[in-house]
Scaffold this active site. Structure first.
Site: not given
Ligand code: NAP
Length: 528
Positions: A265, A267, A314, A351, A389, A411
């Protein structure tokens, strides 16, 4: 060097800048030859160490009489000589008499400190016949490579170390959980004798950085990353420049990012640079947490003032809060927890604020964006890819701003579930390529598709991007993903995950400190 009294504490001004504590940074030096050891001493000084630990047990060959004298004479910093035997985690495999003789010689020749293990301390005292040569301070040490015992056992341990004649007590334990560190702080803060107390391993990192806050005599900082004498040691550079070690005081507030994994991180860099630039008395740490409720139960004092929360904690963090912001409650996740003056935990989701405000800024900046006072998202069709999330945060945020929302997810059932809650349309990921109901839509990728190292992946074909006026990607490694590159080539405005990251950090900074976030500085740090 000059001393000035400030807020009841000694503040030292030196060529390297302000010091608000007297805790030392000790560089452990491990080299095969005496000449290499001497080179490392100079390197330690140039990196900002206060003292060097000369690990005699790492020297492949040396002549105690001439080489110890040489090392003491040429060393530009105070010295600590350690000759660690195999049975205490060191490299020395010889007899105790030769080891004791080398340590006594170091004392006689002017070493500032020597380290002797508790298990050998009585024998060593007998060897010295009760005569401690020179001005040397004796550190009596104990190392536990298995765990961190209960407070009562640690109390007994330091009583035994003290009784063995220590000028300085040293004990190192192993962190199986980040909460183990709290027991060590409890001991350190009450010690009447100068004390070095470390908890080894990544879960114990906090014990090394917060040493000045809890009254530790010194902490270990390595010359280079990975060149450690014990697991979990940070570099001198990290201590001084990343965690502002010199500025820490007993009343410094502790913040940090809770996650697993968490060491990647950025941060801490963002917040600590900002804290330093405005003189805010806080420090922001990497906190490798396994059990979120246990973490909050253990670190429940007002000293532990605020936390960012990342994957996978989270949802668990939300359940630990006494009060949760309504939007975060609907999203089902908090990424920011603040301890209020009454000790209660308040959770929110920045976020959502970070992403939505970055997208609004993007729209306002684009020619097609609304110039009115309402949100430029109002009335737009906002397509979210992902239902995790970040997906939920974007979907709720867009809905709150008056957008119509569609969710596409791998999904489908999760897309359906989220779409039902926000009153939108659900799509499978495959349907997205042909989803072109109107022009001027917004697209937000919240999956990890396209993230390093799979930088050639993208969630939607370039052809399908023509109908979007703005495309956002939560992925921020790389900053410009394939999706964003193709969106820009298709004429869309783009907003990056870095913009979201900075946006969520502004909001957290203001909640943590009560001060406006240094926006220009945050952007500069992230650009670097
Ligand atoms: P999460 O709760 O684990 O959700 C992941 C999502 O991505 C789910 O909808 C999952 O689909 C989908 N997914 C994962 N791998 C996939 C693949 N290979 N093909 C298609 N769909 C896929 O994670 P999250 O906390 O939401 O974070 C998601 C992304 O946002 C991460 O890359 C994270 O680094 C980024 N993020 C960025 C910030 C920022 O400040 N820029 C802040 C927060 C998060 P399913 O439901 O089918 O499993």
């Amino acid at each position: 060097m000059e001393f000035a009294v400030e807020s009841g504490l000694k503040t030292m001004e030196s060529g390297e800048g302000i010091r608000r504590n007297q805790a030392l940074i000790c560089a452990p030096l491990m080299a095969d030859t005496v000449d290499q050891m001497v080179d490392l001493m100079h390197k330690a000084k140039s990196k900002g160490a206060d003292i060097v630990e000369i690990r005699l047990d790492h020297l492949k060959i040396f002549n105690p009489c001439s080489d110890i004298e040489k090392m003491i004479k040429v060393c530009p910093l105070p010295t600590l000589f350690t000759y660690r035997p195999l049975w205490e985690g060191g490299q020395y495999a010889g007899d105790e008499k030769s080891r004791f003789e080398a340590l006594r010689l170091a004392m006689e020749l002017g070493a500032d400190h020597i380290d002797i293990e508790l298990k050998a301390a009585h024998e060593f005292n007998d060897f010295l016949h009760g005569n401690k040569p020179g001005k040397c301070k004796v550190i009596i040490s104990s190392h536990n490579y298995d765990n961190t015992p209960p407070v009562k056992d640690l109390g007994n341990l330091i009583t035994r170390i003290q009784a063995a004649g220590a000028d300085i007590i040293k004990f190192a334990t192993t962190a199986l959980d980040i909460t183990d560190v709290a027991r060590v702080f409890q001991i350190t803060v009450h010690s009447q004798v100068p004390i070095i107390a470390m908890v080894m391993g990544e879960r114990g990192l906090m014990s090394r950085i917060l040493c000045p806050k809890f009254g530790g005599y010194l902490t270990f900082g390595t010359l280079e990353a990975g060149q450690v004498s014990a697991p979990g040691q940070p570099t001198i550079e990290e201590l001084v420049n990343l965690y502002n070690f010199r500025l820490l005081e007993p009343d410094t507030k502790v913040f940090g990012i809770i996650g697993n994994p968490v060491s990647h991180s950025k941060s801490p860099k963002l917040y600590n640079e900002a804290f330093k630039s405005v003189g805010f008395n806080g420090v922001y740490l990497h906190l490798l947490v396994d059990d979120v409720p246990k973490f909050f139960r253990t670190y429940s004092s007002l000293d532990f003032a605020g936390f960012s929360v990342t994957i996978p904690h989270k949802e668990a963090a939300l359940a630990c809060c006494d009060e949760v912001d309504p939007v975060a409650k609907s999203i089902g996740a908090v990424n920011c927890v603040v301890r209020r003056p009454d000790g209660k935990l308040f959770g929110c989701n920045t976020d959502y604020v970070g992403a939505i405000s970055s997208i609004e800024d993007g729209l306002r900046g684009s020619q097609n964006g609304s110039t009115g006072t309402g949100s430029p998202l109002a009335g737009k069709l906002f397509v979210v890819i992902g239902a995790g999330g970040a997906g939920k945060a974007l979907a709720y945020g867009a809905k709150e701003k008056g957008a119509r929302v569609a969710i596409a997810n791998r999904t489908y059932d999760r897309a359906r579930e989220l779409a039902d809650v926000v009153g939108g349309q659900a799509l499978s990921l495959a349907e997205l390529d042909n989803f072109r109901p109107e022009k001027g839509m917004i697209l937000a990728n919240t999956t990890s598709i396209g993230m390093h190292p799979k930088v050639n992946d993208t969630p939607v074909s370039k052809e399908a991007l023509a109908n979007y006026m703005l495309v956002f990607d939560a992925v921020y490694t790389p900053k410009i993903t394939r999706l964003l590159r193709e969106a820009a080539e298709s004429g869309a405005q783009i907003v990056t995950g870095v913009d979201m990251f900075i946006g969520q950090a502004y909001e957290q900074y203001e909640r943590f400190t009560g001060l406006p976030a240094p926006k220009v500085q945050f952007k500069k740090i992230m650009e670097n």
